[in-house]
Enzyme design. Structure first.
Site, PDB file in Angstrom:
ATOM      1  N   CYS A 100       0.815  -1.226   0.000  1.00 61.40           N
ATOM      2  CA  CYS A 100       0.000   0.000   0.000  1.00 61.40           C
ATOM      3  C   CYS A 100       0.844   1.270   0.000  1.00 61.40           C
ATOM      4  CB  CYS A 100      -0.938   0.015   1.198  1.00 61.40           C
ATOM      5  SG  CYS A 100      -2.008  -1.411   1.282  1.00 61.40           S
ATOM      6  N   HIS A 107      -3.397   7.345   3.341  1.00 63.71           N
ATOM      7  CA  HIS A 107      -3.824   6.027   2.846  1.00 63.71           C
ATOM      8  C   HIS A 107      -5.213   5.743   3.415  1.00 63.71           C
ATOM      9  CE1 HIS A 107      -3.973   1.953   1.705  1.00 63.71           C
ATOM     10  NE2 HIS A 107      -3.535   1.415   2.824  1.00 63.71           N
ATOM     11  N   ASN A 156     -10.220   0.174   0.914  1.00 62.43           N
ATOM     12  CA  ASN A 156      -8.768   0.225   0.812  1.00 62.43           C
ATOM     13  C   ASN A 156      -8.356  -0.325  -0.565  1.00 62.43           C
ATOM     14  OD1 ASN A 156      -6.029  -0.201   0.968  1.00 62.43           O
ATOM     15  ND2 ASN A 156      -6.069  -1.097   3.021  1.00 62.43           N
TER      16      ASN A 156
HETATM   17  O1  UT7 Z   1      -3.399  -1.235   3.972  1.00 60.29           O
HETATM   18  C1  UT7 Z   1      -3.165  -1.847   5.191  1.00 60.29           C
HETATM   19  C2  UT7 Z   1      -4.171  -2.944   5.347  1.00 60.29           C
HETATM   20  N1  UT7 Z   1      -4.792  -3.180   6.580  1.00 60.29           N
HETATM   21  C3  UT7 Z   1      -5.309  -2.304   7.490  1.00 60.29           C
HETATM   22  O2  UT7 Z   1      -5.167  -1.124   7.434  1.00 60.29           O
HETATM   23  C4  UT7 Z   1      -6.100  -2.910   8.603  1.00 60.29           C
HETATM   24  C5  UT7 Z   1      -5.906  -2.225   9.935  1.00 60.29           C
HETATM   25  N2  UT7 Z   1      -6.847  -2.761  10.919  1.00 60.29           N
HETATM   26  C6  UT7 Z   1      -8.143  -2.412  10.990  1.00 60.29           C
HETATM   27  O3  UT7 Z   1      -8.580  -1.564  10.207  1.00 60.29           O
HETATM   28  C7  UT7 Z   1      -9.024  -3.013  12.071  1.00 60.29           C
HETATM   29  O4  UT7 Z   1      -8.232  -3.727  12.975  1.00 60.29           O
HETATM   30  C8  UT7 Z   1     -10.144  -3.954  11.488  1.00 60.29           C
HETATM   31  C9  UT7 Z   1     -11.182  -3.123  10.734  1.00 60.29           C
HETATM   32  C10 UT7 Z   1      -9.527  -4.994  10.573  1.00 60.29           C
HETATM   33  C11 UT7 Z   1     -10.854  -4.669  12.618  1.00 60.29           C
HETATM   34  O5  UT7 Z   1     -11.416  -3.709  13.521  1.00 60.29           O
HETATM   35  P1  UT7 Z   1     -11.321  -3.925  15.095  1.00 60.29           P
HETATM   36  O6  UT7 Z   1     -12.057  -2.839  15.748  1.00 60.29           O
HETATM   37  O7  UT7 Z   1      -9.859  -4.080  15.401  1.00 60.29           O
HETATM   38  O8  UT7 Z   1     -12.136  -5.254  15.283  1.00 60.29           O
HETATM   39  P2  UT7 Z   1     -11.647  -6.635  15.894  1.00 60.29           P
HETATM   40  O9  UT7 Z   1     -10.761  -7.347  14.917  1.00 60.29           O
HETATM   41  O10 UT7 Z   1     -11.125  -6.389  17.277  1.00 60.29           O
HETATM   42  O11 UT7 Z   1     -13.008  -7.400  16.004  1.00 60.29           O
HETATM   43  C12 UT7 Z   1     -14.048  -6.976  16.871  1.00 60.29           C
HETATM   44  C13 UT7 Z   1     -15.204  -7.911  16.701  1.00 60.29           C
HETATM   45  C14 UT7 Z   1     -14.833  -9.379  16.777  1.00 60.29           C
HETATM   46  O12 UT7 Z   1     -15.870 -10.063  17.457  1.00 60.29           O
HETATM   47  P3  UT7 Z   1     -15.700 -10.475  18.998  1.00 60.29           P
HETATM   48  O13 UT7 Z   1     -14.478 -11.366  19.043  1.00 60.29           O
HETATM   49  O14 UT7 Z   1     -15.501  -9.181  19.741  1.00 60.29           O
HETATM   50  O15 UT7 Z   1     -16.972 -11.173  19.305  1.00 60.29           O
HETATM   51  C15 UT7 Z   1     -14.804  -9.813  15.333  1.00 60.29           C
HETATM   52  O16 UT7 Z   1     -15.077 -11.183  15.172  1.00 60.29           O
HETATM   53  O17 UT7 Z   1     -15.809  -7.720  15.431  1.00 60.29           O
HETATM   54  C16 UT7 Z   1     -15.931  -8.985  14.760  1.00 60.29           C
HETATM   55  N3  UT7 Z   1     -15.802  -8.760  13.336  1.00 60.29           N
HETATM   56  C17 UT7 Z   1     -16.857  -8.485  12.559  1.00 60.29           C
HETATM   57  N4  UT7 Z   1     -18.170  -8.355  12.824  1.00 60.29           N
HETATM   58  C18 UT7 Z   1     -18.987  -8.038  11.814  1.00 60.29           C
HETATM   59  C19 UT7 Z   1     -14.681  -8.757  12.579  1.00 60.29           C
HETATM   60  N5  UT7 Z   1     -14.996  -8.477  11.302  1.00 60.29           N
HETATM   61  C20 UT7 Z   1     -16.337  -8.285  11.267  1.00 60.29           C
HETATM   62  C21 UT7 Z   1     -17.246  -7.968  10.260  1.00 60.29           C
HETATM   63  N6  UT7 Z   1     -18.542  -7.842  10.572  1.00 60.29           N
HETATM   64  N7  UT7 Z   1     -16.859  -7.761   8.989  1.00 60.29           N
END
Ligand code: UT7
Length: 319
Positions: A110, A244, A274
């Site tokens: 990226c 980004h 993204n």
């Molecule tokens: O170009 C570089 C590429 N990557 C990035 O920039 C990614 C950087 N990271 C992020 O943007 C965030 O960490 C994410 C958007 C990927 C995730 O957000 P988060 O607030 O860190 O969520 P999390 O991974 O802590 O998940 C929270 C909850 C989980 O459920 P539990 O364990 O709390 O019950 C996940 O299973 O949200 C759940 N979850 C979802 N729920 C509905 C994860 N993905 C989804 C989804 N829909 N798509």
């Protein structure tokens, strides 16, 4: 001798995939995606190939710059998803637009657009070029695990190109790399060798989102701070930030860390998600065409991604 940006041009696939449509494929919902990422919809390639998109963006940028393809001295394509392993995507673009100059690809995930700007700056410094075309484009939709809700909701296809000419509007630029294949990885596809003894990893995007998130906020904040300091300006001199577009919360947290007015961050993540290395130039192009950027504006750009890589720079907008 550095460069100035003469023109920009974008290309995105026609097909718009909404959060609601994604909700029919994996267990997710519009509210989660909007509040956790800021994404409302993304473009996904159906008919378009990466060649269609890179060539369209290149031609749009040339037109915006008022430059003919025959005037180009170098083409750099920043991508992870070129049409082939070889020839490079840049060589395909060169043929399709009718240019006659060296062409090669760069892969810094990226952050690729900022890496390409830094490489181009070296060519201008050595007086080897007068006009450079950079095309940054990815179509990660063909390498995403569409059953993994934690990654498939984040990405979209598309990107943009810029044409650079001689000038002194790059005020500073910084790149970083920290080798890490644990938190963000896309392995190669099939290994054709009957002799190879290692296990093959699934050729889809693997990501530890939380780890990338922490890296991202630090990288954006430290990168912009260093580029502002290297440019010999104050944070308050920045008129616009082109970040980004990975997650609106990463952008908000970086703005807060840096003490830069959030309104100065140009965002189009809601429409595209993204788009990997396409993300920064796609936002730059939309800011250009929306009239957000005024001649003389000081613009900071920053990106981060797999590698782990990051890049930031400060330019004077002179168009
Ligand atoms: O170009 C570089 C590429 N990557 C990035 O920039 C990614 C950087 N990271 C992020 O943007 C965030 O960490 C994410 C958007 C990927 C995730 O957000 P988060 O607030 O860190 O969520 P999390 O991974 O802590 O998940 C929270 C909850 C989980 O459920 P539990 O364990 O709390 O019950 C996940 O299973 O949200 C759940 N979850 C979802 N729920 C509905 C994860 N993905 C989804 C989804 N829909 N798509």
């Amino acid at each position: 001798m550095g460069f100035t940006i003469l023109g920009t041009g974008k290309a995105v696939p026609e097909y718009v995939m909404t959060n609601d449509e994604l909700s029919t494929m994996v267990e997710t919902n519009d509210e989660w995606i909007r509040t956790r990422t800021g994404i409302e919809e993304r473009r996904i390639c159906k008919k378009e190939t990466i060649t269609d998109l890179t060539v369209e963006a290149a031609n749009n940028a040339l037109q915006n710059a008022g430059i003919q393809a025959s005037q180009l001295d170098l083409i750099i394509c920043s991508t992870m998803r070129g049409e082939n392993i070889t020839p490079s995507q840049a060589c395909i673009i060169q043929r399709e637009i009718g240019a006659d100059c060296p062409a090669f690809d760069v892969n810094a995930a990226c952050s690729g657009f900022i890496y390409a700007l830094d490489i181009a700056d070296g060519y201008f410094a050595r007086k080897k070029v007068k006009h450079v075309l950079i095309v940054s484009m990815d179509n990660l939709s063909n390498i995403i695990d569409w059953t993994d809700r934690s990654t498939c909701v984040l990405f979209g296809d598309g990107g943009a190109a810029v044409v650079l000419g001689e000038g002194d509007d790059l005020l500073s630029i910084n790149l970083t790399s920290v080798g890490n294949d644990e938190v963000l990885l896309i392995p190669h596809g099939t290994n054709s060798s009957p002799f190879y003894e290692h296990e093959e990893k699934r050729a889809v995007l693997h990501m530890m989102g939380g780890e990338v998130y922490k890296f991202a906020v630090n990288a954006m904040s430290a990168g912009i701070r260093k580029s502002v300091s290297d440019a010999g300006i104050e944070m308050s001199d920045i008129d616009c930030v082109i970040p980004h577009q990975a997650n609106m919360r990463i952008i908000n947290a970086s703005a807060k860390n840096l003490g830069i007015d959030r309104e100065k961050f140009f965002c189009n993540i809601q429409h595209y998600g993204n788009t990997s290395s396409g993300s920064v130039p796609l936002a730059l192009d939309e800011a250009n065409h929306a009239g957000v950027l005024k001649k003389g504006d000081i613009v900071a750009m920053c990106a981060f991604g797999a590698g782990l890589t990051s890049g930031s720079c400060v330019i004077r907008w002179n168009k």
